[in-house]
Design a protein around this motif. Structure first.
Motif, short mmCIF file in Angstrom:
data_model
loop_
_atom_site.label_atom_id
_atom_site.label_comp_id
_atom_site.label_asym_id
_atom_site.label_seq_id
_atom_site.Cartn_x
_atom_site.Cartn_y
_atom_site.Cartn_z
N GLU A 244 0.83 -1.21 0.00
CA GLU A 244 0.00 0.00 0.00
C GLU A 244 0.86 1.26 0.00
OE1 GLU A 244 -1.10 -2.55 2.27
OE2 GLU A 244 -2.58 -3.15 0.77
N ASP A 245 1.97 1.22 -0.68
CA ASP A 245 2.90 2.36 -0.66
C ASP A 245 3.61 2.46 -2.01
OD1 ASP A 245 4.74 4.30 -0.08
OD2 ASP A 245 5.46 3.37 1.78
N VAL A 246 3.06 3.31 -2.89
CA VAL A 246 3.63 3.48 -4.23
C VAL A 246 4.04 4.94 -4.40
CG1 VAL A 246 3.23 3.22 -6.70
CG2 VAL A 246 2.07 1.68 -5.10
N ARG A 247 5.34 5.18 -4.46
CA ARG A 247 5.85 6.55 -4.43
C ARG A 247 6.30 7.05 -5.80
NH1 ARG A 247 9.29 6.11 1.22
NH2 ARG A 247 7.60 5.04 2.34
N LEU A 248 6.13 8.35 -6.00
CA LEU A 248 6.53 8.96 -7.27
C LEU A 248 7.64 9.97 -7.02
CD1 LEU A 248 2.96 9.97 -8.52
CD2 LEU A 248 4.07 7.73 -8.74
N ALA A 249 8.44 10.20 -8.06
CA ALA A 249 9.41 11.29 -8.00
C ALA A 249 9.45 11.99 -9.34
CB ALA A 249 10.79 10.75 -7.64
N THR A 250 9.62 13.31 -9.29
CA THR A 250 9.70 14.09 -10.52
C THR A 250 10.95 14.96 -10.47
OG1 THR A 250 8.39 15.41 -12.06
CG2 THR A 250 8.33 16.10 -9.77
N ARG A 251 11.16 15.73 -11.54
CA ARG A 251 12.39 16.53 -11.64
C ARG A 251 11.96 17.92 -12.09
NH1 ARG A 251 15.85 17.07 -16.63
NH2 ARG A 251 13.98 16.29 -17.61
N PHE A 252 12.38 18.96 -11.38
CA PHE A 252 11.94 20.32 -11.73
C PHE A 252 12.99 21.04 -12.56
CE2 PHE A 252 9.49 19.38 -7.87
CZ PHE A 252 8.22 19.57 -8.38
N VAL A 253 12.55 21.67 -13.65
CA VAL A 253 13.41 22.51 -14.47
C VAL A 253 12.84 23.92 -14.32
CG1 VAL A 253 14.27 22.98 -16.80
CG2 VAL A 253 13.76 20.62 -16.10
N LEU A 254 13.61 24.81 -13.70
CA LEU A 254 13.04 26.11 -13.34
C LEU A 254 12.68 26.98 -14.55
CD1 LEU A 254 15.07 27.04 -10.14
CD2 LEU A 254 12.88 25.86 -10.34
N LYS A 255 13.40 26.79 -15.66
CA LYS A 255 13.13 27.68 -16.80
C LYS A 255 12.13 27.09 -17.81
CE LYS A 255 17.37 26.51 -19.43
NZ LYS A 255 17.41 25.13 -19.14
#
Ligand code: ZN
Length: 502
Positions: A244-255
């Protein structure tokens, strides 16, 4: 409880014992990517090996073999899903058992070396540094292909590790017409004078507000934050670290506004798939030999077919405008065109949904020729550049932009890339079926009622997708074997409109 049911219960118990280690392994990987201080890397490899070995031992134990043997030919009174699970586990067991432990150990060590060398070679943009390590890995692949077995093509021995149920011949039947149709279509898009204005997506977008936007998008597609979370990672990913634990990760590009948002929706699609599995599969954690094509179909479906559709943005654009008021001056049509810009690029992960498959095909063709022994590792950079020019009309300036760009080969993943293309095809074929079965689907999406679609996916794909072979599930849900038709129709219809091609 009859004997078969008792055996099935034992099978589930054994799978659960193995799953605990595999979930722990993925939690360790998640930790390494998201939280671990740099110094923590030392010693981590040994912890990984220990945890993974325990899972592997349980999955390939004699006890497991005995249960599967006793179940063989004895399953008629179990329901179809239970039978399917047994079939899947049996196939995995047979494949895992066929590789001698010493060979697997040597391969794992070679991978770990190759990974470090690839990082250095990429940094220095010099393929010759990576060449010997890659040659070693290709040698292992030849051995594995022989051990796994194949009928016509050694590449068929490797494919089932990532996409069981498909052959090289099946892939070529898709790829040949795809190249014939897609290359001229891409050219016609590029030559159009009336191009989308991508610049409207550039500027400065704070991490805080981008995160807010990603969270909002994940909520509307139905991702469950009570059983998940969103973090930041160098490369976006999804990790199922518990039932019951499915985690996501993303990557931020400020411009640039687009990368984080679409990466979040993409990973959200993977997350929904894992969150939607049937309770029967709670403790079935397969880290091998399941359909990556189906998994990818779910992420690409939400990222592209839904997330880059006009219907989605009809209701979601005002939410974006609230978070980033500068978009109040930009018409929805212009925004929609901008997020669907087609531009042949050198790097696969930065590309659009139209040219993406061309990148994948290039790698597939190189891999297949390598495994068949038709080309040599040292010829790769030249071949890579030649194919880039032919398929995409662009040529890398150096090895880092070209042959060294992907990590997959250094991880010993040969046969993986085709699953990206299949993901696109499966997604389009499933979506066309959903539209047929829910005629008002696009209107519902435009109203923000995405649960109609999610419910459909839950029923048809998510519940047992993890134990199906990709082509098998596609046939069952859509009534047809995987085919290029739906994807090509989708691409041509959508982009002819966006680019005003009559
Ligand atoms: Zn993905």
């Amino acid at each position: 409880m009859n004997n078969t049911e008792r055996l099935f219960k034992k099978l589930l118990e054994q799978l659960k014992n193995a799953a605990k280690f595999y979930y722990a392994f993925d939690l360790l990987e998640w930790d390494q990517l998201i939280k671990m201080p740099p110094g923590g890397a030392k010693g981590r490899a040994e912890i990984y090996a220990a945890v993974n070995t325990e899972g592997f031992k349980l999955l390939t134990s004699d006890k497991m073999g005995e249960i599967l043997k006793k179940l063989k030919g004895n399953v008629e009174n179990l329901n179809p899903e239970k039978q399917l699970l047994i079939k899947r586990i049996n196939a995995i067991y047979q494949r895992l058992k066929v590789v001698p432990p010493d060979l697997m150990k040597a391969f794992n060590e070679a991978k770990s070396r190759a990974c470090t060398i690839w990082t250095e070679a990429k940094k220095k943009s010099d393929f010759s540094i990576f060449q010997p390590a890659l040659k070693d890995l290709v040698g292992f692949m030849h051995q594995f292909a022989e051990l796994y077995g194949y009928e016509k093509n050694p590449y068929d021995g490797l494919l089932p590790s990532f996409e069981p149920g498909i052959t090289t011949e099946d892939l070529k039947k898709i790829i040949n017409p795809l190249l014939k149709e897609l290359i001229p279509f891409v050219r016609s898009l590029i030559e159009q004078p009336n191009k989308p204005d991508e610049k409207i997506l550039k500027g400065h977008f704070s991490e805080r507000l981008q995160r807010k936007l990603s969270l909002e998008a994940l909520k509307v597609i139905g991702y469950n934050f009570n059983k998940g979370r969103l973090d930041i990672a160098p490369h976006p990913c999804t990790a199922a670290v518990g039932p019951e634990d499915v985690r996501l990760a993303t990557r931020f590009v400020l411009k640039d506004l687009a990368p984080a948002l679409f990466a979040s929706i993409h990973e959200g699609g993977h997350g929904l798939y894992e969150q939607g599995k049937d309770p029967l599969l709670r403790w079935v954690k397969l880290d091998t030999d399941y359909s990556l094509g189906l998994h990818e179909s779910q992420s690409l479906m939400w990222e592209n077919i839904v997330g880059r559709s006009l219907s989605f943005w009809k209701f979601f654009y005002p939410k974006l405008q609230n978070i980033f008021p500068r978009f109040r001056n930009i018409a929805l049509k212009d925004f929609y065109r901008a997020i669907n810009t087609v531009k042949p690029s050198l790097i696969r992960i930065d590309t659009d949904e139209v040219t993406y498959n061309l990148h994948v095909i290039l790698r597939f063709e190189i891999e297949e020729a390598l495994i068949k022994g038709e080309i040599k590792v040292k010829d790769l950079p030249e071949l890579w550049n030649k194919k880039m020019k032919e398929y995409l009309g662009v040529v890398p300036k150096n090895d880092a932009e070209g042959v060294l760009q992907d990590i997959h080969w250094s991880l010993g993943c040969f046969g993986y890339f085709p699953t990206y293309m299949l993901g696109n095809l499966y997604a389009a074929q499933l979506f066309a079926t959903a539209k047929r079965e829910i005629p008002e689907l696009e209107e519902e999406i435009a109203k923000g009622n995405l649960s109609v679609f999610l419910e459909w996916l839950r029923m048809k794909v998510h519940r047992f997708g993890l134990i199906y072979e990709g082509p098998e599930l596609i046939r069952e849900v859509t009534g047809e074997s995987p085919t290029l038709k739906f994807w090509l129709d989708y691409i041509k219809e959508k982009y002819s409109k966006i680019y005003d091609i009559s």
